[in-house]
Write a protein that holds these residues in place. Structure first.
Motif, PDB file in Angstrom:
ATOM      1  N   TYR A  70     -28.909  63.098  15.227  1.00 46.38           N
ATOM      2  CA  TYR A  70     -30.282  63.452  15.581  1.00 46.38           C
ATOM      3  C   TYR A  70     -31.008  63.856  14.304  1.00 46.38           C
ATOM      4  CZ  TYR A  70     -34.000  64.715  18.831  1.00 46.38           C
ATOM      5  OH  TYR A  70     -35.180  64.741  19.541  1.00 46.38           O
ATOM      6  N   VAL A  71     -31.910  62.986  13.864  1.00 47.73           N
ATOM      7  CA  VAL A  71     -32.703  63.211  12.661  1.00 47.73           C
ATOM      8  C   VAL A  71     -34.118  63.509  13.137  1.00 47.73           C
ATOM      9  CG1 VAL A  71     -33.386  62.321  10.404  1.00 47.73           C
ATOM     10  CG2 VAL A  71     -31.228  61.581  11.441  1.00 47.73           C
ATOM     11  N   ASN A 107     -30.002  67.587  12.645  1.00 51.23           N
ATOM     12  CA  ASN A 107     -29.589  68.707  13.504  1.00 51.23           C
ATOM     13  C   ASN A 107     -30.769  69.527  14.007  1.00 51.23           C
ATOM     14  OD1 ASN A 107     -27.032  67.879  12.798  1.00 51.23           O
ATOM     15  ND2 ASN A 107     -26.527  69.680  11.580  1.00 51.23           N
ATOM     16  N   GLY A 108     -31.987  69.035  13.809  1.00 53.16           N
ATOM     17  CA  GLY A 108     -33.159  69.803  14.202  1.00 53.16           C
ATOM     18  C   GLY A 108     -33.280  70.007  15.694  1.00 53.16           C
ATOM     19  N   ASN A 109     -32.456  69.308  16.474  1.00 52.12           N
ATOM     20  CA  ASN A 109     -32.492  69.461  17.926  1.00 52.12           C
ATOM     21  C   ASN A 109     -31.710  70.670  18.414  1.00 52.12           C
ATOM     22  OD1 ASN A 109     -30.211  68.048  16.958  1.00 52.12           O
ATOM     23  ND2 ASN A 109     -29.730  67.271  18.999  1.00 52.12           N
ATOM     24  N   HIS A 131     -22.350  77.306  16.007  1.00 54.06           N
ATOM     25  CA  HIS A 131     -23.633  76.652  15.772  1.00 54.06           C
ATOM     26  C   HIS A 131     -23.585  75.773  14.519  1.00 54.06           C
ATOM     27  CE1 HIS A 131     -26.093  78.768  18.798  1.00 54.06           C
ATOM     28  NE2 HIS A 131     -25.298  79.805  18.557  1.00 54.06           N
ATOM     29  N   VAL A 132     -24.506  74.807  14.473  1.00 56.14           N
ATOM     30  CA  VAL A 132     -24.734  74.021  13.265  1.00 56.14           C
ATOM     31  C   VAL A 132     -26.100  74.414  12.703  1.00 56.14           C
ATOM     32  CG1 VAL A 132     -23.284  72.114  13.981  1.00 56.14           C
ATOM     33  CG2 VAL A 132     -25.710  72.090  14.588  1.00 56.14           C
ATOM     34  N   MET A 133     -26.381  73.969  11.477  1.00 61.56           N
ATOM     35  CA  MET A 133     -27.588  74.367  10.767  1.00 61.56           C
ATOM     36  C   MET A 133     -28.415  73.139  10.391  1.00 61.56           C
ATOM     37  SD  MET A 133     -26.682  77.490  10.928  1.00 61.56           S
ATOM     38  CE  MET A 133     -25.165  78.421  11.083  1.00 61.56           C
ATOM     39  N   ALA A 134     -29.634  73.397   9.901  1.00 64.82           N
ATOM     40  CA  ALA A 134     -30.519  72.317   9.470  1.00 64.82           C
ATOM     41  C   ALA A 134     -31.245  72.737   8.196  1.00 64.82           C
ATOM     42  CB  ALA A 134     -31.528  71.972  10.566  1.00 64.82           C
ATOM     43  N   PHE A 135     -31.723  71.743   7.464  1.00 64.10           N
ATOM     44  CA  PHE A 135     -32.370  71.941   6.169  1.00 64.10           C
ATOM     45  C   PHE A 135     -33.791  71.387   6.270  1.00 64.10           C
ATOM     46  CE2 PHE A 135     -32.578  70.535   1.512  1.00 64.10           C
ATOM     47  CZ  PHE A 135     -32.757  71.820   1.023  1.00 64.10           C
TER      48      PHE A 135
END
Length: 550
Positions: free
Chosen positions: A206-207, A165-167, A125-129
């Protein structure tokens, strides 16, 4: 000194790091330029890269603190960041945002949350801030993400904006507030209370903007509360946005191979374009500026890795990398673009992507004026109140940079002290342009600023640019390079100092005394035909040295 996929062996690192860096280079090279360009133009989500990262354990290995192969090692993170920038800013961005998303987690005392994040990384997985909001930007004093107390914890309601990465993020570190103060908590983009609205940019990345609607936040989802949440936001930026400089370096490196090769092979009026004096000057200037970017950033890594409660000098070098290195990246691309002209617009080049993407680094990840204002907080102690420190060694050892996740309160910047910047300038005083720049730096220490001028940000930005050059030159000299290259770098810095002094001279707020001071700092670099020719040979050595396969 430039990264070249054909020759890079990453010999400074351990076996597993070398394997993963080579595998990353191989991933992009096997796809070739045509495939990368098509995905860029079509704005295709990089699911193939994320699948590669998951299979190889790339993000999990590089971004999980703990020691051994899995560790948070700023030196190797910087190299990976440079490689990803080299192949495309969008690929760098998914990595960069994952770094930021993990910052509040690794700083948290919540052991369950840390274990959860490590498990998600292992699963690919990737993460988001989740910090910024449309109405407030990244102003963390103001947030409309509100958590309301319930019997089982909280429910969160609010919208976040410009969240990479919010998607798809398996974990989003979200900043909000309760009636009692600030809070950082973790959310999951797959939860039904998480509503993805749209991608706010016309890009492959994806922003996102997303909304939490009665999103349940359990006590075990809370990462930080109160002042600790505020500090975690700022300290995450200290950790994560260092990567901006290495992204800019990677972009400029790939663009330079294209630009120099094209210019040398193009015949105009019966001569290679590189035979023209103005072209040589522009390409040499671009090359020298790029080398300065690399030298400064490489040396800054050592300060990050050697930081501790009694040595927080990295907090100056971080905004320097965010502001100075990235704006220099823009200048490097512009200089090359002046040479290759129409070629820089062609769709089948890397260059036209570089020309667009290089703009985003200083503008979208902390604007130049914000970082310059931050840099100015350090100026009095840096210039006039030196302290004794043991020399900071070059740090490429396989160790965890664990202090970055226990930085403590994000305050007291004006109290941080530095070693005497004059020492390294003195060691290189035999180089004529270092000596000339040192005269300008000493002159800067004589500039007097009135109390009311500290309220004029436009005036202070000119002062900040002058001060930043002194810091920039210090770390470049500490890193070191061959004498010809160093002196050519400082010929550029002498010109830049003169340019910023002229800018200060023209400010409305500048007094007559300050204007006279500014004109007195205008200097010409010391010319040396042998030095200029030697550096030009370094530029010509790039011709045909690397070209991505079709």
């Amino acid at each position: 000194m430039l990264f070249n996929p054909n020759t890079a062996d990453f010999a400074q690192f351990d076996d597993e790091t070398r394997r993963l860096l080579r595998a990353t280079v191989g991933f992009f090279e096997e796809r070739g330029k045509k495939a990368l360009i098509e995905r860029y133009i079509n704005r295709s989500w990089y699911d193939d890269f994320l699948a590669f990262s998951a299979e190889e354990g790339l993000f999990a290995t590089f971004l999980t603190p703990g020691g051994g192969d899995k560790r948070w090692d700023t030196a190797r993170n910087a190299v990976l960041s440079e490689i990803l920038g080299f192949y495309g800013l969008d690929y760098w961005y998914v990595w960069q945002v994952t770094v930021l998303g993990l910052g509040p987690v690794w700083q948290s005392a919540n052991a369950d949350a840390r274990e959860h994040a490590a498990r998600l990384l292992d699963e690919g997985h990737v993460m988001a801030f989740g910090l910024s909001e449309r109405a407030h930007g990244a102003d963390i004093y103001s947030t409309d993400m509100v958590l309301t107390k319930t019997d089982s914890g909280y429910v969160a309601n609010g919208t976040k904006y410009y969240i990479g990465n919010g998607n798809v993020a398996g974990l989003v570190s979200v900043f909000g507030r309760t009636d009692d103060g600030y809070v950082f908590f973790k959310a999951d983009s797959r939860h039904p209370g998480y509503h993805l609205i749209k991608n706010v940019v016309n890009k492959q990345m994806y922003v996102s903007t997303f909304e939490l609607r009665d999103y349940p936040v359990r006590e075990e989802d809370v990462l930080h509360t109160g002042q600790a949440a505020f500090d975690a936001a700022l300290n995450t930026v200290n950790i994560g946005k260092f990567n901006l400089c290495t992204a800019a370096i990677g972009i400029c490196e790939h663009a330079m191979y294209e630009a120099v090769t094209h210019a040398h092979q193009r015949i105009l009026y019966g001569k290679p374009v590189t035979n023209f004096a103005h072209v040589r000057r522009e390409l040499s200037d671009a090359y020298v500026r790029l080398m300065a970017m690399k030298l400064f950033s490489d040396r800054a890594v050592d300060y990050f890795r050697s930081a501790g409660p009694d040595d927080r000098r990295y907090l100056l070098f971080n905004p320097m990398t965010k502001m100075k290195v990235t704006t220099e990246g823009e200048r490097v691309v512009d200089l090359m673009w002046d040479v290759i002209a129409a070629k820089g617009f062609e769709a089948d080049t890397y260059f036209d992507k570089a020309a667009m993407d290089i703009r985003g680094l200083p503008k979208l990840e902390g604007t130049v004026h914000v970082n310059l204002a931050l840099i100015l907080k350090f100026m009095p102690n840096y210039l006039f109140n030196a302290a004794d420190y043991e020399p900071v060694p070059e740090r490429r050892d396989a160790a965890d940079d664990e202090f970055l996740f226990r930085q403590g309160p994000a305050r007291g910047l004006g109290a941080i002290r530095f070693h005497d910047w004059r020492e390294v300038y003195d060691r290189y005083a035999h180089l004529p342009n270092v000596a000339r720049f040192r005269q300008q730096a000493d002159g800067f220490c004589e500039l007097r600023i009135a109390e009311e001028q500290y309220q004029d940000l436009d005036f202070l930005l000119s002062v900040g640019n002058l001060f930043a050059l002194i810091v920039y030159g210090q770390l470049i000299l500490e890193k070191g390079a061959d004498a010809y290259l160093l002196d050519e770098i400082f010929a550029v810095l002498v010109r830049d100092f003169s340019q910023y002094a002229t800018d200060l001279h023209g400010k409305t707020a500048t007094t007559d005394e300050q204007a006279a001071w500014a004109l007195a700092q205008v200097r010409r670099p010391v010319a040396d035909e042998a030095r200029t020719a030697a550096v030009w040979e370094q530029v010509l050595a790039l011709v045909g040295a690397y070209e991505m396969r079709p």
